[in-house]
Each structure stands twice: as structure tokens, then as C-alpha cells.
Design an enzyme around this catalytic site. Sequence first.
Site, PDB file in Angstrom:
ATOM      1  N   PRO A 156      72.165  17.805  -9.664  1.00 33.04           N
ATOM      2  CA  PRO A 156      71.297  18.851  -9.143  1.00 33.04           C
ATOM      3  C   PRO A 156      71.459  19.106  -7.642  1.00 33.04           C
ATOM      4  CG  PRO A 156      70.028  16.882  -9.679  1.00 33.04           C
ATOM      5  CD  PRO A 156      71.406  16.685 -10.249  1.00 33.04           C
ATOM      6  N   ASN A 157      71.350  20.389  -7.307  1.00 27.18           N
ATOM      7  CA  ASN A 157      71.402  20.891  -5.927  1.00 27.18           C
ATOM      8  C   ASN A 157      72.796  20.884  -5.318  1.00 27.18           C
ATOM      9  OD1 ASN A 157      68.527  21.415  -5.689  1.00 27.18           O
ATOM     10  ND2 ASN A 157      68.291  19.195  -5.706  1.00 27.18           N
ATOM     11  N   ARG A 193      73.383  23.610   1.935  1.00 22.40           N
ATOM     12  CA  ARG A 193      72.287  22.658   1.786  1.00 22.40           C
ATOM     13  C   ARG A 193      72.422  21.524   2.806  1.00 22.40           C
ATOM     14  NH1 ARG A 193      72.271  17.892  -2.638  1.00 22.40           N
ATOM     15  NH2 ARG A 193      70.192  17.144  -2.166  1.00 22.40           N
ATOM     16  N   TYR A 205      75.346  16.808   4.263  1.00 23.40           N
ATOM     17  CA  TYR A 205      76.306  16.948   3.154  1.00 23.40           C
ATOM     18  C   TYR A 205      77.568  17.717   3.519  1.00 23.40           C
ATOM     19  CZ  TYR A 205      72.281  15.243   0.564  1.00 23.40           C
ATOM     20  OH  TYR A 205      71.231  14.468   0.121  1.00 23.40           O
ATOM     21  N   ASN A 228      78.865  12.620  -9.308  1.00 18.76           N
ATOM     22  CA  ASN A 228      77.837  12.549  -8.276  1.00 18.76           C
ATOM     23  C   ASN A 228      76.570  13.053  -8.959  1.00 18.76           C
ATOM     24  OD1 ASN A 228      76.064  12.721  -6.170  1.00 18.76           O
ATOM     25  ND2 ASN A 228      77.429  13.850  -4.802  1.00 18.76           N
ATOM     26  N   ALA A 287      70.331  13.494  -7.045  1.00 21.07           N
ATOM     27  CA  ALA A 287      69.032  12.820  -7.080  1.00 21.07           C
ATOM     28  C   ALA A 287      68.836  12.004  -8.366  1.00 21.07           C
ATOM     29  CB  ALA A 287      67.912  13.847  -6.931  1.00 21.07           C
ATOM     30  N   GLU A 343      81.619   6.694  -9.212  1.00 26.37           N
ATOM     31  CA  GLU A 343      80.413   7.330  -8.673  1.00 26.37           C
ATOM     32  C   GLU A 343      80.698   7.713  -7.226  1.00 26.37           C
ATOM     33  OE1 GLU A 343      77.123   4.577  -8.700  1.00 26.37           O
ATOM     34  OE2 GLU A 343      75.823   5.939  -7.592  1.00 26.37           O
ATOM     35  N   HIS A 349      79.182   9.656  -3.664  1.00 26.53           N
ATOM     36  CA  HIS A 349      78.106  10.287  -2.888  1.00 26.53           C
ATOM     37  C   HIS A 349      78.683  10.759  -1.567  1.00 26.53           C
ATOM     38  CE1 HIS A 349      75.117   9.102  -5.748  1.00 26.53           C
ATOM     39  NE2 HIS A 349      75.666   7.900  -5.764  1.00 26.53           N
ATOM     40  N   ARG A 354      70.306   5.563   4.221  1.00 29.33           N
ATOM     41  CA  ARG A 354      69.313   6.642   4.202  1.00 29.33           C
ATOM     42  C   ARG A 354      67.954   6.084   3.744  1.00 29.33           C
ATOM     43  NH1 ARG A 354      71.410  11.828   1.418  1.00 29.33           N
ATOM     44  NH2 ARG A 354      69.553  12.603   2.498  1.00 29.33           N
TER      45      ARG A 354
HETATM   46  C1  DQA Z   1      73.809  12.528  -2.877  1.00 31.71           C
HETATM   47  C2  DQA Z   1      72.721  11.568  -2.384  1.00 31.71           C
HETATM   48  C3  DQA Z   1      71.451  11.722  -3.183  1.00 31.71           C
HETATM   49  O1  DQA Z   1      70.454  10.835  -2.720  1.00 31.71           O
HETATM   50  C4  DQA Z   1      70.919  13.128  -3.065  1.00 31.71           C
HETATM   51  O2  DQA Z   1      69.782  13.301  -3.874  1.00 31.71           O
HETATM   52  C5  DQA Z   1      71.934  14.165  -3.357  1.00 31.71           C
HETATM   53  C6  DQA Z   1      73.310  13.969  -2.892  1.00 31.71           C
HETATM   54  C7  DQA Z   1      75.059  12.502  -2.010  1.00 31.71           C
HETATM   55  O3  DQA Z   1      76.086  13.004  -2.462  1.00 31.71           O
HETATM   56  O4  DQA Z   1      75.042  11.990  -0.887  1.00 31.71           O
HETATM   57  O5  DQA Z   1      71.627  15.222  -3.889  1.00 31.71           O
HETATM   58  O6  DQA Z   1      74.181  12.149  -4.186  1.00 31.71           O
END
Ligand code: DQA
Length: 157
Positions: free
Chosen positions: A17-18, A25, A30, A81, A84, A105, A107, A114
Site C-alpha cells: 500500500p501507498n 509520497r 522514500y 515490499n 505498512a 523483503e 524496504h 525509524r
Molecule cells: C516501507 C516502510 C514501511 O514502514 C512503510 O509503511 C512503507 C514503506 C519502506 O519501503 O521503507 O510504506 O516499506
Amino acid sequence: MSHSTAPPRKILVVHGPNLNLLGRREPEIYGRTTLEQINRGLVEHGARLGIAVEAFQSNHEGQIVDRIQQAAGGCDGLIINAAAYTHTSIAIRDALAMLEVPVIEVHLSNIHKREEFRQASLMAAVVTGQIVGLGASGYRLALQAIAEMLPAPMAVA
Ligand code: DQA
């Protein structure tokens, strides 16, 4: 004697998501690279490695579970990825746990430096490895790592 190559190996990239809004964003966290640019880079890098890359993004947990289930048996590796959902989704973790191929995985940000709620990944114990904090490069490094884990494609006569 003519040789053709075996069908390319396939890797699925799952974005949670997002991440569809990458580039706009919170760019200070990011980065400014868009999801489309990341995906295009992966497809191009995959082509150089003889790997077909397919990318999938969803803001919905169940759709991500469905896509991972479909991937089982149909792909040679997976990059995820879960955004959240990394920190909340037992359902996505359980879907990943069923896969018998390398899973990385990724990020973009270093989740370990964080907020406390981001520091734990429910995925961590069921994936092959993690790449965090390296921005968009993390995806390319994950693809490279999976390529090195896979057996070389066999040439077929
Ligand atoms: C994320 C880190 C997550 O905590 C966050 O909710 C994201 C992006 C990252 O790529 O750093 O949406 O996965």
C-alpha cells in the site's frame, strides 16, 4: 546444430500500500523515483539477466495474498515490499511462508532507525533475506541476489 534457450526464469515483484505514490509520497524518506521507474528498471535489468520480471502493486491486503498464492509454483523468486503491511499482516506472512522459491523483503527506508512500530517485520522470519535503507537500488540488488541463487538456465537443443 541450433540451440535455443530455455524459457526465461520469472520473478514477481509485489509492492504494498501507498507505494503507487512513490516519487510524490514523503520524498525525503522514500526518494523521488516513481514506482513506474523502479518497475521499468527491474524489467530492463531482468532482461540482461535472462529473467522475466512482473510487477504487481495493491493497496489491499487480500489482493496481495491472492497474488502471492498465484505465484506459488509459477515463479522462480519473489521480491516484496509489503509497506505498512510488513508490520501488521499475518496473512501476507503466511502466504510468503508457503513459497518454496527465494523471497527477498525490500524496504526503501531503513525501518530499523525509524519509529518503533516500523522496526519489527512480521515477514522477516519467513523470507530468504532483507534489503533495507538503500532506496530504489534495493530492488535491483534483490533481483541480482535472486539471480545468483537460481540455477543457470539450461540451453535446450
Ligand atoms: C516501507 C516502510 C514501511 O514502514 C512503510 O509503511 C512503507 C514503506 C519502506 O519501503 O521503507 O510504506 O516499506
